[in-house]
Design an enzyme around this catalytic site. Structure first.
Site, short mmCIF file in Angstrom:
data_model
loop_
_atom_site.label_atom_id
_atom_site.label_comp_id
_atom_site.label_asym_id
_atom_site.label_seq_id
_atom_site.Cartn_x
_atom_site.Cartn_y
_atom_site.Cartn_z
CG ASN A 23 33.50 -36.90 -41.67
OD1 ASN A 23 32.49 -36.79 -42.36
ND2 ASN A 23 34.23 -35.86 -41.31
CE LYS B 8 36.70 -35.44 -44.01
NZ LYS B 8 38.02 -34.85 -44.03
CG HIS C 213 35.30 -32.05 -39.54
ND1 HIS C 213 36.06 -31.44 -40.51
CD2 HIS C 213 35.75 -33.31 -39.43
CE1 HIS C 213 36.93 -32.33 -40.98
NE2 HIS C 213 36.76 -33.47 -40.34
CD GLU D 230 37.02 -31.40 -44.05
OE1 GLU D 230 35.90 -31.93 -44.15
OE2 GLU D 230 38.09 -32.03 -44.14
CD GLU E 234 39.05 -35.28 -37.45
OE1 GLU E 234 38.98 -36.45 -37.84
OE2 GLU E 234 38.51 -34.34 -38.06
N GLY F 104 43.45 -35.36 -44.64
CA GLY F 104 43.46 -35.50 -46.09
C GLY F 104 44.83 -35.25 -46.71
CB SER G 133 46.31 -39.15 -42.89
OG SER G 133 46.13 -38.00 -43.70
P1 13P Z 1 41.15 -38.09 -43.59
O1 13P Z 1 41.07 -39.43 -42.90
O2 13P Z 1 40.74 -38.12 -45.02
O3 13P Z 1 42.48 -37.43 -43.35
O4 13P Z 1 40.07 -37.15 -42.87
C1 13P Z 1 40.06 -37.05 -41.50
C2 13P Z 1 38.83 -36.36 -41.08
O5 13P Z 1 38.67 -35.17 -41.30
C3 13P Z 1 37.79 -37.15 -40.40
O6 13P Z 1 36.82 -36.33 -39.83
#
Ligand code: 13P
Length: 254
Positions: free
Chosen positions: A11, A13, A97, A99, A169, A175, A215
């Site tokens: 992903n 982003k 997601h 976010e 997640e 992150g 992560s």
């Molecule tokens: P990270 O791997 O940067 O923690 O992000 C995870 C994520 O949100 C994947 O969709």
């Protein structure tokens, strides 16, 4: 031994221009050439999709969207539909997601509507669920996961549900460099699978892939992905670099 084929998804982003996405693919393809153990999916920003589809053509790499609208088309400025993703060459789409839920007002209800439309267009939906740190602290992890999964799957016909993928997640692990311990992830995945069984039946639940995200790095991929309940990974930060993402794809199976 599970027959669920592991799925490793990137992903990206809101990172990478079309030119940068092409550079990634040029570096990544030789690193995973001939790799068939896992399904590999790249989910770039919308404007990169055409470039990533073109440059991965003829390889086993799949391309997915990071979001979509639930309607077929219409006056929805800034949105994109499942049909458009499919026509551009996408085979997968990330839905719900955290976010999107936290920053863009997405709800369990809109995730459900999107899921229906994604299935209609034969996209493989990767439905994200996960608890906030405060919810975990308050002992509400199970309640949150059961609700998110149950509501995402409302009115989904079992015969269409076989391709659905769920990604666990935990929001506090995204992150932050903190990962769920393999035991925490395994426990959450069992909770998720139990709800899938209630919503869609045991056979579909047993065959549904449940990914872990939060992560995931080359250093922890092997431990996480060797958990029998973890059927793959949804990777953010560590998927932006071709070497690092290739190392995750090549985790060792014990
Ligand atoms: P990270 O791997 O940067 O923690 O992000 C995870 C994520 O949100 C994947 O969709």
């Amino acid at each position: 031994m599970s027959t669920r084929k592991p799925l490793i998804a990137a992903n990206w982003k809101m990172y990478k221009t079309p030119a940068q996405s092409k550079e990634f693919v040029a570096a990544f393809l030789p690193l995973v050439h001939g790799h068939t153990r896992d399904e590999i999916v790249l989910c770039p920003p919308f404007v990169d999709i055409v470039a990533v589809v073109a440059t991965t053509h003829g390889s086993k790499i799949h391309v997915g969207g990071q979001n979509m609208h639930w309607q077929e088309e219409g006056a929805f400025t800034g949105e994109i539909s499942a049909g458009m993703l499919a026509a551009a060459g996408c085979t997968h789409v990330i839905l719900g997601h955290s976010e999107r839920r936290q920053l863009f007002g997405e709800t369990d209800d809109t995730v459900n509507q999107k899921l229906h439309n994604a299935l209609k267009h034969k996209l493989v939906p990767i439905v994200c669920v996960g608890e906030l740190l405060a919810e975990r602290g308050a002992g509400k992890t199970e309640e949150v996961l059961l609700r998110q999964v149950a509501r995402a799957l409302v009115n989904v016909a079992p015969d269409l549900a076989r391709h659905i993928v769920i990604a666990y997640e935990p929001v506090w692990a995204i992150g932050t460099g903190k990962t769920a311990t393999p035991e925490m992830a395994a426990e959450a995945h069992l909770i998720i699978r139990s709800q899938v069984a209630r919503s869609l039946g045991r056979e579909i639940a047993d065959n549904m892939r449940i990914l872990y995200g939060g992560s995931v790095k080359p250093e922890n991929a092997t431990t996480l992905l060797n958990q029998p309940e973890i059927d793959g990974a949804l990777v953010g930060g560590a998927s932006l670099d071709a070497q690092s993402f290739a190392k995750i794809v090549q985790y060792t199976l014990f």
